[in-house]
Design an enzyme around this catalytic site. Sequence first.
Site, PDB file in Angstrom:
ATOM      1  CD1 TRP A 163      -2.504   1.603   2.381  1.00  0.00           C
ATOM      2  CD2 TRP A 163      -2.805   1.571   0.168  1.00  0.00           C
ATOM      3  NE1 TRP A 163      -3.519   2.488   2.078  1.00  0.00           N
ATOM      4  CE2 TRP A 163      -3.721   2.486   0.720  1.00  0.00           C
ATOM      5  CE3 TRP A 163      -2.796   1.386  -1.223  1.00  0.00           C
ATOM      6  CZ2 TRP A 163      -4.617   3.223  -0.056  1.00  0.00           C
ATOM      7  CZ3 TRP A 163      -3.695   2.116  -2.002  1.00  0.00           C
ATOM      8  CH2 TRP A 163      -4.592   3.016  -1.419  1.00  0.00           C
ATOM      9  CE  LYS A 212      -7.896   1.078   4.696  1.00  0.00           C
ATOM     10  NZ  LYS A 212      -8.708   0.446   3.634  1.00  0.00           N
ATOM     11  N   GLY A 251     -10.712   3.654   2.245  1.00  0.00           N
ATOM     12  CA  GLY A 251     -11.704   3.346   1.230  1.00  0.00           C
ATOM     13  C   GLY A 251     -11.376   2.036   0.535  1.00  0.00           C
ATOM     14  CB  SER A 254      -7.926   1.697  -2.028  1.00  0.00           C
ATOM     15  OG  SER A 254      -7.826   1.778  -0.606  1.00  0.00           O
ATOM     16  CE  LYS A 296     -10.549  -2.508   5.647  1.00  0.00           C
ATOM     17  NZ  LYS A 296      -9.564  -3.175   4.791  1.00  0.00           N
ATOM     18  CG  ASP A 346     -12.127  -0.375   3.159  1.00  0.00           C
ATOM     19  OD1 ASP A 346     -11.646  -1.163   2.333  1.00  0.00           O
ATOM     20  OD2 ASP A 346     -11.440   0.207   4.009  1.00  0.00           O
ATOM     21  CB  THR A 353     -12.179  -5.883   3.033  1.00  0.00           C
ATOM     22  OG1 THR A 353     -11.764  -4.548   2.792  1.00  0.00           O
ATOM     23  CG2 THR A 353     -11.124  -6.578   3.868  1.00  0.00           C
ATOM     24  CG  ASN A 384      -8.075  -8.705   7.434  1.00  0.00           C
ATOM     25  OD1 ASN A 384      -7.799  -8.888   8.610  1.00  0.00           O
ATOM     26  ND2 ASN A 384      -7.583  -7.679   6.750  1.00  0.00           N
ATOM     27  CB  VAL A 387       0.204  -7.434   9.375  1.00  0.00           C
ATOM     28  CG1 VAL A 387      -0.700  -6.800  10.422  1.00  0.00           C
ATOM     29  CG2 VAL A 387       1.661  -7.299   9.787  1.00  0.00           C
ATOM     30  CD  GLU A 442      -3.200  -4.066  10.977  1.00  0.00           C
ATOM     31  OE1 GLU A 442      -3.583  -4.214  12.150  1.00  0.00           O
ATOM     32  OE2 GLU A 442      -2.143  -3.480  10.672  1.00  0.00           O
TER      33      GLU A 442
END
Length: 336
Positions: free
Chosen positions: A11, A103, A132, A134, A187, A240, A244, A252, A276, A278
Amino acid sequence: MRAAVIGSGAWGTALALVLLENGHEVTLWSHTQEESDVLRQRRENPMLQGVPLPEQLELTTDLACVKGCQVIVLVTPSFAIRETARKIGLLADAGTPVVLASKGIEKGTSLLLHQVVEQELGGKCPVVVLSGPSHAEEVGRRLPTAVVVASENRQAALLVQELFMNQRLRIYTSPDIVGVEIGAAMKNVIALCAGCCDGMGYGDNTKAMLMTRGLTEIARLGVSMGARKETFAGLAGVGDLIVTCTSMHSRNRRAGILVGQGKSIGQAMEELGGAVVEGYYAAASAKELADKAGVEMPITFGAYEVLYEGKDPQEVLRCLMARQARDEQETEESWL
């Protein structure tokens, strides 16, 4: 303008390329020399394969690169935000906007990440949150994308909008920094749950149920913390959440699939190469926030039971389906 992007993951690299494309002078900071050397030698980020890094993109491991910049973009993992923000606060010029593109929720304090950054900067720099639907892989390939930048400082938000916006990346502004951050962090929890349902072999109906009712939980928590309800119908909320929960780009969701297939969250993260996830950390922080606020979040609590207490996800889903009947809008006013 001069810009420093702190964090050379997928990112961070994608955002650095956007700024470079827009004509800015960009330095991309890596946490280790090894990471920086890989980027320098390959002129490509292994996490963004097929996306070349132009020679004019400067690479460094020295945080002093933030000095003299007109904007600083912070894109480290959530667990590294506080330490990195503290160091940036000692080096950055006063008034330089810090764009938070990470995030999550800080483990231990349950603070939103912009609150962590603001604590460490001590008012020296305005903070803008960028969030958002992305995926870095798609932004890096210059596919049309829209995100939102939120800040209590309108001028800082407008500046960031101007810096990032181009024909392939559309930027909207918002004053609701709390709502945008809650949507961004939560999210990931719902995406883990959606992936878990995929792993257990359930279909589109089940995923749609979890996403929709999960969004209700996110909004419920956000509003209790002062967010605007309408934020969750926007890019940082439902936008988002959709991307996701439905894409295999999402770590995730991929982790959730493995948990649904019977693996522990530790095994799932190991299988993803130690990436990671999150949502794992956010589930614990969200439960703590909800407990403090007295907010009901059954899906999030179920995720916590699976991730931290080893409960069978099949049993959690059965319990969710057996909950007491209720009105969808949680009010009987529409019947009066």
